[in-house]
Design a protein around this motif. Structure first.
Motif, PDB file in Angstrom:
ATOM      1  N   PHE A 150       0.850  -1.157   0.053  1.00  8.90           N
ATOM      2  CA  PHE A 150       0.053   0.027   0.270  1.00  8.90           C
ATOM      3  C   PHE A 150       0.824   1.283   0.072  1.00  8.90           C
ATOM      4  O   PHE A 150       0.400   2.555  -0.141  1.00  8.90           O
ATOM      5  N   LYS A 151       2.115   1.265   0.188  1.00 10.61           N
ATOM      6  CA  LYS A 151       3.077   2.273  -0.027  1.00 10.61           C
ATOM      7  C   LYS A 151       3.188   2.502  -1.801  1.00 10.61           C
ATOM      8  O   LYS A 151       3.516   3.723  -1.873  1.00 10.61           O
ATOM      9  N   VAL A 152       3.359   1.482  -2.426  1.00  8.07           N
ATOM     10  CA  VAL A 152       3.363   1.448  -3.887  1.00  8.07           C
ATOM     11  C   VAL A 152       2.094   1.836  -4.498  1.00  8.07           C
ATOM     12  O   VAL A 152       1.876   2.679  -5.421  1.00  8.07           O
ATOM     13  N   PHE A 153       1.042   1.118  -4.007  1.00  4.22           N
ATOM     14  CA  PHE A 153      -0.258   1.345  -4.672  1.00  4.22           C
ATOM     15  C   PHE A 153      -1.594   1.795  -3.554  1.00  4.22           C
ATOM     16  O   PHE A 153      -1.349   0.967  -2.470  1.00  4.22           O
ATOM     17  N   ALA A 154      -2.160   2.679  -3.715  1.00  6.48           N
ATOM     18  CA  ALA A 154      -3.177   3.076  -2.742  1.00  6.48           C
ATOM     19  C   ALA A 154      -4.103   1.865  -2.718  1.00  6.48           C
ATOM     20  O   ALA A 154      -4.295   1.210  -3.894  1.00  6.48           O
ATOM     21  N   LYS A 160      -9.757  -1.766  -7.227  1.00  6.73           N
ATOM     22  CA  LYS A 160     -10.543  -1.371  -8.437  1.00  6.73           C
ATOM     23  C   LYS A 160      -9.746  -1.635  -9.621  1.00  6.73           C
ATOM     24  O   LYS A 160     -10.498  -2.070 -10.785  1.00  6.73           O
ATOM     25  N   GLU A 161      -8.380  -1.734  -9.721  1.00 10.60           N
ATOM     26  CA  GLU A 161      -7.627  -2.038 -10.998  1.00 10.60           C
ATOM     27  C   GLU A 161      -7.324  -3.415 -11.333  1.00 10.60           C
ATOM     28  O   GLU A 161      -6.723  -3.639 -12.411  1.00 10.60           O
ATOM     29  N   ILE A 162      -6.943  -4.207 -10.399  1.00 17.20           N
ATOM     30  CA  ILE A 162      -6.465  -5.511 -10.684  1.00 17.20           C
ATOM     31  C   ILE A 162      -7.316  -6.280 -11.521  1.00 17.20           C
ATOM     32  O   ILE A 162      -8.690  -6.156 -11.444  1.00 17.20           O
ATOM     33  N   PHE A 163      -6.829  -7.095 -12.397  1.00 18.17           N
ATOM     34  CA  PHE A 163      -7.639  -7.813 -13.386  1.00 18.17           C
ATOM     35  C   PHE A 163      -7.031  -9.098 -13.741  1.00 18.17           C
ATOM     36  O   PHE A 163      -5.956  -9.412 -13.361  1.00 18.17           O
ATOM     37  N   CYS A 164      -7.849 -10.067 -14.476  1.00 19.40           N
ATOM     38  CA  CYS A 164      -7.407 -11.369 -14.734  1.00 19.40           C
ATOM     39  C   CYS A 164      -6.871 -11.216 -15.933  1.00 19.40           C
ATOM     40  O   CYS A 164      -7.224 -10.777 -16.755  1.00 19.40           O
ATOM     41  N   SER A 165      -5.254 -11.917 -15.996  1.00 20.47           N
ATOM     42  CA  SER A 165      -4.815 -11.921 -17.314  1.00 20.47           C
ATOM     43  C   SER A 165      -5.117 -12.885 -18.345  1.00 20.47           C
ATOM     44  O   SER A 165      -4.768 -12.972 -19.156  1.00 20.47           O
ATOM     45  N   GLY A 166      -6.358 -13.456 -18.096  1.00 20.75           N
ATOM     46  CA  GLY A 166      -6.897 -14.349 -19.368  1.00 20.75           C
ATOM     47  C   GLY A 166      -7.780 -13.604 -20.344  1.00 20.75           C
ATOM     48  O   GLY A 166      -8.072 -14.321 -21.194  1.00 20.75           O
ATOM     49  N   MET A 209      -0.321  -0.859 -13.489  1.00 23.63           N
ATOM     50  CA  MET A 209      -0.360   0.118 -12.521  1.00 23.63           C
ATOM     51  C   MET A 209       0.761   1.096 -12.125  1.00 23.63           C
ATOM     52  O   MET A 209       0.592   2.143 -11.897  1.00 23.63           O
ATOM     53  N   ARG A 210       1.991   0.307 -12.201  1.00 20.32           N
ATOM     54  CA  ARG A 210       3.051   1.225 -11.813  1.00 20.32           C
ATOM     55  C   ARG A 210       3.329   2.149 -12.907  1.00 20.32           C
ATOM     56  O   ARG A 210       4.211   3.361 -12.886  1.00 20.32           O
ATOM     57  N   SER A 211       3.019   2.288 -14.337  1.00 17.02           N
ATOM     58  CA  SER A 211       3.014   3.065 -15.238  1.00 17.02           C
ATOM     59  C   SER A 211       2.064   4.066 -15.157  1.00 17.02           C
ATOM     60  O   SER A 211       1.889   4.982 -16.245  1.00 17.02           O
ATOM     61  N   GLY A 212       0.955   4.085 -14.116  1.00 12.69           N
ATOM     62  CA  GLY A 212      -0.057   4.976 -14.186  1.00 12.69           C
ATOM     63  C   GLY A 212      -0.821   4.885 -15.474  1.00 12.69           C
ATOM     64  O   GLY A 212      -1.711   5.873 -15.756  1.00 12.69           O
TER      65      GLY A 212
END
Length: 324
Positions: A150-154, A160-166, A209-212
């Motif tokens: 949570f220091k890297v990502f709120a 809300k942003e994570i997703f399945c790579s399928g 996410m890290r690339s915004g």
């Protein structure tokens, strides 16, 4: 140019054929389909797609090597060099190099159920479009026990942003080599510990996410009464004319998550192993050759606990394991 991407080798041949046939049905036989090679075992695939002029295997070795190198360093599993070896799942990332300007990626163990026009339309306004409920299970994407997460990502972004790579839609050019190097620098700086330790799903989530780069999930944007599920773990889907519906709404795709490829292999070899929505899989797998669809002679057995001898017999029929 728009296109469809997937990932495969001969081990997932049956699943891949089912996917390709479903693409033919719902998108037509003209839309280009690029298969990213999981490894060098693609002879059966090559023979199959010789009959499909719109389908081809990605062969940009420079791109493949670049992503292999990236994954060797990016994967959290690489921290244990004694046990780690690179797997080919990350080669789906080659889609960011080409050949399509906009693409929808589908795992080989998915079956398309609908048009993708809405997904491609949303790519006009977004760089990543998804449609799943992976956000309910953040522990399968990130190391939720890491104090750094949570220091890297709120926390709100995790929800809300994570997703399945399928299944995801995106664009060419989002991750050039300089962006890859920047991401690796963050990982070298200690952020690798926030990744889920297996597979590449965590890595692709981290990349966006890290690339915004915002992730647009249709689950959060469609009317509530039109949203559908997408995985075989949902038992309430209704089938009509080889299409699944979720409370009256047509699925976009069905993901056979949790059904390993050797189960599909065994079933296609004639072993009566039951798994969710098996008849639907068999319909699309043998769409162009229904006479080859297996006829089962023995009582069905659950895919969760097939006997080892049963699987051995089945896989020997397909010569997928050595005779012993």
């Amino acid at each position: 140019m728009n296109g469809i991407c997937t990932l495969g080798n001969d081990y997932v041949f049956d699943q891949l054929v089912a996917l390709l046939n479903s693409i033919d049905v719902f998108l037509g036989k003209e839309i280009p389909v690029c298969i990213y090679p999981f490894d060098d075992q693609t002879q059966r695939i090559a023979e199959e797609i010789a009959k499909r002029p719109n389908v081809f295997i990605y062969d940009d070795q420079e791109s493949i090597n670049r992503w292999d190198k990236f994954m060797l360093e990016a994967s959290p599993a690489s921290m244990n060099r004694n046990k780690y070896r690179i797997y080919g799942g990350h080669r789906r990332f080659c889609a960011f190099d080409g050949p399509f300007d906009k693409f929808v990626y589908l795992d080989a163990d998915t079956i398309l159920m609908n048009s993708l026009s809405l997904v491609f339309d949303k790519l006009a306004e977004n760089d990543c479009v998804v449609y799943d409920f992976q956000f309910k299970y953040p522990d399968k994407v990130y190391n939720v026990k890491s104090p750094k997460l949570f220091k890297v990502f709120a926390e709100e972004r995790i929800k809300k942003e994570i997703f399945c790579s399928g299944f995801y839609a995106s664009k060419k050019g989002l991750f050039p080599q300089e962006k890859q190097e920047q991401l690796l620098s963050y990982l070298r700086g200690g952020e690798k510990e926030i990744l889920y330790p297996k597979g590449d799903q965590s890595v692709v989530n981290y990349m966006f996410m890290r690339s915004g780069i915002p992730v647009y999930n249709l689950v959060y944007n469609l009317p509530n009464d039109t949203i559908t599920g997408c995985t075989v773990t949902s038992k309430h889907f209704e089938e009509r004319e080889h299409i699944l519906y979720d409370r009256g709404n047509r699925l976009t795709y069905l993901h056979y998550i949790g059904v390993p490829p050797n189960i599909n292999q065994a079933v296609c070899a004639g072993e009566n192993i039951d798994f969710p929505y098996r008849d639907l899989f068999l319909y699309y797998r043998y769409l162009n050759e229904p006479e080859q669809r297996p006829v089962f002679k023995n009582p069905p057995q659950s895919y969760r606990a097939p006997s080892p001898s049963l699987l051995v017999r089945a896989l020997r029929k397909f010569k997928l394991i050595k005779q012993g």
